[in-house]
Write a protein that holds these residues in place. Structure first.
Motif, PDB file in Angstrom:
ATOM      1  N   LEU A 155       0.823  -1.210   0.000  1.00 22.56           N
ATOM      2  CA  LEU A 155       0.000   0.000   0.000  1.00 22.56           C
ATOM      3  C   LEU A 155       0.860   1.265   0.000  1.00 22.56           C
ATOM      4  O   LEU A 155       0.539   2.248  -0.675  1.00 22.56           O
ATOM      5  CB  LEU A 155      -0.931   0.002   1.212  1.00 22.56           C
ATOM      6  N   VAL A 156       1.958   1.242   0.734  1.00 21.38           N
ATOM      7  CA  VAL A 156       2.838   2.417   0.779  1.00 21.38           C
ATOM      8  C   VAL A 156       3.492   2.648  -0.583  1.00 21.38           C
ATOM      9  O   VAL A 156       3.630   3.798  -1.023  1.00 21.38           O
ATOM     10  CB  VAL A 156       3.902   2.260   1.880  1.00 21.38           C
ATOM     11  N   VAL A 157       3.887   1.565  -1.250  1.00 21.95           N
ATOM     12  CA  VAL A 157       4.445   1.703  -2.605  1.00 21.95           C
ATOM     13  C   VAL A 157       3.431   2.401  -3.521  1.00 21.95           C
ATOM     14  O   VAL A 157       3.761   3.339  -4.251  1.00 21.95           O
ATOM     15  CB  VAL A 157       4.836   0.327  -3.177  1.00 21.95           C
ATOM     16  N   GLY A 158       2.187   1.939  -3.477  1.00 26.17           N
ATOM     17  CA  GLY A 158       1.156   2.571  -4.287  1.00 26.17           C
ATOM     18  C   GLY A 158       0.865   3.983  -3.827  1.00 26.17           C
ATOM     19  O   GLY A 158       0.646   4.882  -4.654  1.00 26.17           O
ATOM     20  N   TRP A 159       0.886   4.216  -2.513  1.00 25.82           N
ATOM     21  CA  TRP A 159       0.608   5.545  -1.972  1.00 25.82           C
ATOM     22  C   TRP A 159       1.615   6.572  -2.475  1.00 25.82           C
ATOM     23  O   TRP A 159       1.243   7.687  -2.848  1.00 25.82           O
ATOM     24  CB  TRP A 159       0.637   5.495  -0.448  1.00 25.82           C
ATOM     25  N   VAL A 160       2.880   6.198  -2.487  1.00 24.33           N
ATOM     26  CA  VAL A 160       3.920   7.118  -2.969  1.00 24.33           C
ATOM     27  C   VAL A 160       3.654   7.500  -4.422  1.00 24.33           C
ATOM     28  O   VAL A 160       3.738   8.678  -4.808  1.00 24.33           O
ATOM     29  CB  VAL A 160       5.320   6.474  -2.822  1.00 24.33           C
ATOM     30  N   ALA A 161       3.321   6.506  -5.236  1.00 24.79           N
ATOM     31  CA  ALA A 161       3.019   6.785  -6.641  1.00 24.79           C
ATOM     32  C   ALA A 161       1.770   7.653  -6.769  1.00 24.79           C
ATOM     33  O   ALA A 161       1.723   8.584  -7.588  1.00 24.79           O
ATOM     34  CB  ALA A 161       2.835   5.477  -7.405  1.00 24.79           C
ATOM     35  N   GLY A 162       0.752   7.364  -5.966  1.00 22.10           N
ATOM     36  CA  GLY A 162      -0.493   8.127  -6.038  1.00 22.10           C
ATOM     37  C   GLY A 162      -0.327   9.582  -5.648  1.00 22.10           C
ATOM     38  O   GLY A 162      -0.875  10.481  -6.292  1.00 22.10           O
ATOM     39  N   THR A 163       0.441   9.839  -4.589  1.00 26.64           N
ATOM     40  CA  THR A 163       0.663  11.227  -4.181  1.00 26.64           C
ATOM     41  C   THR A 163       1.468  11.985  -5.233  1.00 26.64           C
ATOM     42  O   THR A 163       1.226  13.181  -5.461  1.00 26.64           O
ATOM     43  CB  THR A 163       1.394  11.295  -2.831  1.00 26.64           C
ATOM     44  N   ALA A 164       2.412  11.291  -5.864  1.00 28.06           N
ATOM     45  CA  ALA A 164       3.201  11.941  -6.915  1.00 28.06           C
ATOM     46  C   ALA A 164       2.323  12.307  -8.112  1.00 28.06           C
ATOM     47  O   ALA A 164       2.453  13.391  -8.695  1.00 28.06           O
ATOM     48  CB  ALA A 164       4.340  11.024  -7.349  1.00 28.06           C
ATOM     49  N   ILE A 165       1.412  11.406  -8.449  1.00 32.51           N
ATOM     50  CA  ILE A 165       0.493  11.674  -9.562  1.00 32.51           C
ATOM     51  C   ILE A 165      -0.436  12.834  -9.225  1.00 32.51           C
ATOM     52  O   ILE A 165      -0.647  13.746 -10.030  1.00 32.51           O
ATOM     53  CB  ILE A 165      -0.320  10.408  -9.902  1.00 32.51           C
ATOM     54  N   ALA A 166      -1.000  12.814  -7.991  1.00 33.51           N
ATOM     55  CA  ALA A 166      -1.921  13.872  -7.588  1.00 33.51           C
ATOM     56  C   ALA A 166      -1.241  15.236  -7.570  1.00 33.51           C
ATOM     57  O   ALA A 166      -1.853  16.253  -7.905  1.00 33.51           O
ATOM     58  CB  ALA A 166      -2.505  13.557  -6.215  1.00 33.51           C
ATOM     59  N   ALA A 167       0.034  15.265  -7.161  1.00 36.14           N
ATOM     60  CA  ALA A 167       0.754  16.539  -7.089  1.00 36.14           C
ATOM     61  C   ALA A 167       0.928  17.177  -8.457  1.00 36.14           C
ATOM     62  O   ALA A 167       1.045  18.401  -8.567  1.00 36.14           O
ATOM     63  CB  ALA A 167       2.121  16.320  -6.436  1.00 36.14           C
ATOM     64  N   ARG A 168       0.939  16.343  -9.495  1.00 36.22           N
ATOM     65  CA  ARG A 168       1.148  16.855 -10.851  1.00 36.22           C
ATOM     66  C   ARG A 168      -0.160  17.065 -11.610  1.00 36.22           C
ATOM     67  O   ARG A 168      -0.143  17.542 -12.744  1.00 36.22           O
ATOM     68  CB  ARG A 168       2.054  15.906 -11.635  1.00 36.22           C
ATOM     69  N   MET A 169      -1.257  16.693 -10.994  1.00 34.03           N
ATOM     70  CA  MET A 169      -2.556  16.854 -11.656  1.00 34.03           C
ATOM     71  C   MET A 169      -3.011  18.308 -11.618  1.00 34.03           C
ATOM     72  O   MET A 169      -2.875  18.982 -10.588  1.00 34.03           O
ATOM     73  CB  MET A 169      -3.630  16.006 -10.952  1.00 34.03           C
ATOM     74  N   PRO A 170      -3.605  18.821 -12.697  1.00 35.12           N
ATOM     75  CA  PRO A 170      -4.259  20.134 -12.628  1.00 35.12           C
ATOM     76  C   PRO A 170      -5.411  20.080 -11.623  1.00 35.12           C
ATOM     77  O   PRO A 170      -6.000  19.019 -11.390  1.00 35.12           O
ATOM     78  CB  PRO A 170      -4.784  20.341 -14.057  1.00 35.12           C
TER      79      PRO A 170
END
Length: 269
Positions: A227-242
């Motif tokens: 879950l943490v592996v996915g969480w890191v990827a998810g937060t990175a994606i959200a940070a770059r989303m408009p």
């Protein structure tokens, strides 16, 4: 567990990182695809979300420090030593009240129909998602609304989220995120607060599961790592989303989760 199950757990973590409410996927994946009994899957899943909750708390702490530094610079430029409310806003009090609410909810659970509680959560998520979709503007940044700065409001919100989570068997983010969005809170900070609420809720539930011998610690640790592996990827994606895309994603996720809980509650009833 198969590679498909492991990959789907990572996807759930990614959804948690991006919108805070992807955790609904974990237990169905474990029970349906991995063939685990619910009594094993639920405690391990809850334990796993302690780790994403800790990661979210660390993220919030970094954000608070960055906001404090920015406010200090703004105050110096304005010739004032006072800081704005955003720099002192902390979710720790909210999490403390949520921990108490979860305990109260667990003590009163036997007197409340589970189906009614889950339908209430479903309605909250759907209404909040629709409201977010229809809102003309979405605040991506900034502090929480003034209504959430008072100690009384924070206490009530924490107790509602904690009790609601215990009564409905849901994670804290499923209840906290729609409440924050309904109050007009900024999207990105709402996601961070909702992610952090996992920790006190998970701590409360895990303490009970450990005391009763229901927790598979090895499985919980594995789930936590994935879950943490996915969480890191998810937060990175959200940070770059408009902002508009992130707002749409959160709204759709809220509506989808609400409909899923509604269907599950009706089928269980």
């Amino acid at each position: 567990m198969s590679a498909v199950v492991l990959a789907l757990i990572v996807v759930a973590g990614l959804a948690v990182g991006a919108t805070s409410i992807g955790g609904i996927l974990v237990v169905p994946v474990l029970t349906t695809l991995a063939g685990m009994p619910v009594a094993q899957a639920v405690p391990a899943s809850t334990f796993g979300f302690m780790f994403t909750g800790m990661a979210a708390m660390a993220w919030l702490r970094r954000r608070r420090k960055a906001e404090a530094a920015a406010d200090a610079v703004a105050a110096r430029n304005a010739g004032s030593g006072a800081l704005t409310p955003a720099s002192t806003t902390q979710p720790l009090a909210l999490y403390g009240w949520a921990l108490l609410g979860a305990a109260l909810g667990a003590l009163t659970l036997q007197w409340l129909p589970a189906t009614a509680a889950q339908l209430g959560v479903a309605a909250l998520a759907i209404v909040s998602g629709c409201q977010t979709l229809l809102a003309r503007k979405a605040r991506a940044e900034g502090g929480m609304p003034a209504a959430l700065h008072g100690h009384g409001a924070v206490a009530v919100l924490g107790l509602v989220v904690g009790c609601g989570s215990a009564w409905s068997g849901t994670g804290g983010p499923v209840i906290l995120l729609p409440l924050l969005m309904c109050c007009g809170a900024p999207t990105r900070l709402s996601i961070g607060w909702a992610q952090g609420i996992q920790l006190p809720i998970a701590l409360s539930a895990t303490a009970v599961n450990l005391a009763t011998g229901q927790l598979d610690v090895r499985l919980g640790l594995l789930l936590g790592a994935l879950l943490v592996v996915g969480w890191v990827a998810g937060t990175a994606i959200a940070a770059r989303m408009p902002t508009r895309v992130l707002k749409l994603g959160v709204a759709v996720a809220l509506i989808a989760v609400g409909l899923a809980y509604c269907l599950r509650s009706l089928l269980a009833g």
